[in-house]
Write a protein that holds these residues in place. Structure first.
Motif, PDB file in Angstrom:
ATOM      1  N   TRP A  45      44.098  32.931  48.812  1.00  0.00           N
ATOM      2  CA  TRP A  45      45.223  33.875  49.089  1.00  0.00           C
ATOM      3  C   TRP A  45      46.290  33.225  50.007  1.00  0.00           C
ATOM      4  O   TRP A  45      45.754  32.386  51.214  1.00  0.00           O
ATOM      5  N   GLY A  65      44.146  37.878  44.104  1.00  0.00           N
ATOM      6  CA  GLY A  65      45.264  38.876  43.654  1.00  0.00           C
ATOM      7  C   GLY A  65      45.306  39.463  41.748  1.00  0.00           C
ATOM      8  O   GLY A  65      44.560  38.140  41.648  1.00  0.00           O
ATOM      9  N   ALA A  66      45.827  40.256  41.724  1.00  0.00           N
ATOM     10  CA  ALA A  66      46.808  39.998  40.838  1.00  0.00           C
ATOM     11  C   ALA A  66      47.570  38.836  40.255  1.00  0.00           C
ATOM     12  O   ALA A  66      47.657  38.246  39.355  1.00  0.00           O
ATOM     13  N   GLY A  67      49.054  38.848  41.087  1.00  0.00           N
ATOM     14  CA  GLY A  67      49.897  38.043  40.969  1.00  0.00           C
ATOM     15  C   GLY A  67      49.610  36.517  41.626  1.00  0.00           C
ATOM     16  O   GLY A  67      48.975  36.720  42.475  1.00  0.00           O
ATOM     17  N   MET A  96      43.227  47.829  40.919  1.00  0.00           N
ATOM     18  CA  MET A  96      44.210  47.995  40.424  1.00  0.00           C
ATOM     19  C   MET A  96      45.401  48.635  38.946  1.00  0.00           C
ATOM     20  O   MET A  96      45.933  49.008  39.828  1.00  0.00           O
ATOM     21  N   ARG A 228      56.997  42.099  40.881  1.00  0.00           N
ATOM     22  CA  ARG A 228      57.800  41.531  42.117  1.00  0.00           C
ATOM     23  C   ARG A 228      59.158  41.509  42.510  1.00  0.00           C
ATOM     24  O   ARG A 228      60.084  42.463  41.694  1.00  0.00           O
ATOM     25  N   HIS A 276      55.147  47.284  48.917  1.00  0.00           N
ATOM     26  CA  HIS A 276      54.683  46.600  48.301  1.00  0.00           C
ATOM     27  C   HIS A 276      52.621  46.956  48.543  1.00  0.00           C
ATOM     28  O   HIS A 276      51.722  46.288  49.225  1.00  0.00           O
ATOM     29  N   ALA A 279      49.780  48.442  43.807  1.00  0.00           N
ATOM     30  CA  ALA A 279      48.135  48.512  43.722  1.00  0.00           C
ATOM     31  C   ALA A 279      47.501  47.217  45.100  1.00  0.00           C
ATOM     32  O   ALA A 279      48.367  46.267  44.783  1.00  0.00           O
TER      33      ALA A 279
HETATM   34  O1  LIG Z   1      49.623  40.927  42.601  1.00  0.00           O
HETATM   35  C1  LIG Z   1      48.975  41.315  43.931  1.00  0.00           C
HETATM   36  O2  LIG Z   1      47.586  41.154  43.533  1.00  0.00           O
HETATM   37  C2  LIG Z   1      49.796  41.809  44.749  1.00  0.00           C
HETATM   38  O3  LIG Z   1      50.649  42.798  44.195  1.00  0.00           O
HETATM   39  C3  LIG Z   1      49.548  41.653  46.602  1.00  0.00           C
HETATM   40  O4  LIG Z   1      50.181  40.710  46.728  1.00  0.00           O
END
Ligand SMILES: O=C(O)[C@H](O)CO
Ligand SMILES: NC(=O)c1ccc[n+]([C@@H]2O[C@H](COP(=O)([O-])OP(=O)(O)OC[C@H]3O[C@@H](n4cnc5c(N)ncnc54)[C@H](O)[C@@H]3O)[C@@H](O)[C@H]2O)c1
Length: 313
Positions: A45, A65-67, A96, A228, A276, A279
């Motif tokens: 990350w 992470g997801a994004g 998530m 985002r 933020h 999830a």
């Molecule tokens: O994308 C994701 O996992 C969350 O937003 C953490 O950045």
């Protein structure tokens, strides 16, 4: 098999221990500056460029992470950071989805049951029953209908709301009306009362929630931004709230994080804010998912979750 791990804020030792349990035969280490020893997989990350650059032998890089927008934007600046042909994976759900469901359902019900209005009346010591909203006037529109959007759609159809989604390609989700592509965006927005954003951050989606999009929503609409901050033009949202076009907004993500103390969003009575946290990465589920994916790669299988560098998510 050698695995390197880097996360600027996670408890690295507990991740190393948890991963070791999942992958008992692997040699797993924290990556530190100057470490150029071989590795088969990297878990990262906000990785320093030198952690990955030149590692052509990697069989996979996992974003924790997801994004993956932060990794891909760094890749724009340093194209050699990810050696050609090394696949980048991201977390698919890993807990998530449930968190997004909790967040979206609780806020949609909050608006639907007019708790925002009753809270405002409470400030005036005003005992005044209001008209109920009808479900048929409360169409939920999901911008983005991937792993998380689908989960949120499921949870809201279960509550009996009309649900529609907008994505790059048509979806076939039970009880959900699907719209796809820019040519169907207007139809998707027309009649949407609660707009929930779960798009990835890509050049095509930056600034998508702007004055022109908001104007096309149903009157007294609501916006829930869970994806985002860059998706939303904050000044346009404030203007739409002040004109009465929008009734409320709940925002988890912001163009600048942490949200600056002088942002007008903090003080707006009809904007709710979380920092933020919609999830977050759940360590146990993420580790199990990564271990499963590594085992699939080792067996020569094709796992899901690979990021398309072409599409940017
Ligand atoms: O994308 C994701 O996992 C969350 O937003 C953490 O950045
Ligand atoms: N706030 C948080 O705590 C938090 C946590 C996790 C994820 N997120 C955000 O949620 C996003 C979505 O996650 P996911 O796992 O569901 O992603 P996903 O890749 O599974 O789904 C993305 C969806 O967006 C659609 N899409 C992409 N580009 C599009 C375009 N140009 N036009 C129309 N549709 C488009 C895709 O078709 C797909 O339906 C992540 O990228 C991340 O930014 C936020």
């Amino acid at each position: 098999m050698d695995i390197i791990f880097y996360h600027p804020t996670f408890d690295t030792q507990s991740w190393l221990a948890g991963l070791q349990q999942q992958l008992p035969d692997a040699r797993i280490r924290e990556w530190r500056e100057g470490d150029d020893r071989p590795a088969d997989y990297a878990l990262v990350w906000h990785p320093p460029v030198e952690m990955l650059a030149g590692r052509h032998q990697l069989k996979g890089v996992f974003a924790l992470g997801a994004g993956v927008d932060s990794i891909l934007s760094k890749l724009q600046a340093y194209p050699d950071m990810l050696p050609a042909g090394v696949p980048l994976f991201r977390l698919e759900d890993t807990g998530m989805g449930l968190q997004m469901q909790e967040y979206a359902v609780s806020q949609v019900l909050h608006w639907f049951r007019r708790f925002d209005d009753y809270q405002a009346q409470k400030q005036q010591a005003n005992w005044q029953p209001l008209d109920d909203y009808r479900r048929e006037d409360f169409t939920i529109g999901l911008l983005g209908a991937g792993v998380l959007g689908r989960k949120v759609a499921e949870s809201l159809t279960a509550w009996g709301f009309p649900v529609r989604c907008w994505s790059r390609r048509k979806k076939d989700y039970p009880g959900v009306t699907s719209f796809a592509g820019v040519e169907q965006l207007s139809d998707f927005l027309n009649g949407t009362r609660v707009l929930i954003n779960l798009l990835p951050n890509t050049p095509q989606t930056v600034g998508i929630i702007n004055a022109s999009l908001l104007a096309r929503l149903a009157d007294e609409a609501y916006v829930l931004n869970l994806a985002r901050g860059v998706h939303l033009v904050e000044a346009d949202l404030l203007a739409a709230l002040d004109s009465g076009k929008l009734k409320g907004a709940m925002l988890d993500v912001f163009s600048k994080e942490p949200l600056p103390v002088d942002s007008p969003l903090w003080k707006h009575p009809r904007v709710a804010i979380t920092p933020h946290v919609a999830a977050v990465t759940r360590a146990d589920e993420a580790m199990a998912y990564i271990a499963k994916t590594i085992r699939q790669i080792e067996k020569g299988e094709t796992p899901t979750g690979e990021v398309s560098l072409q599409h940017g998510y």
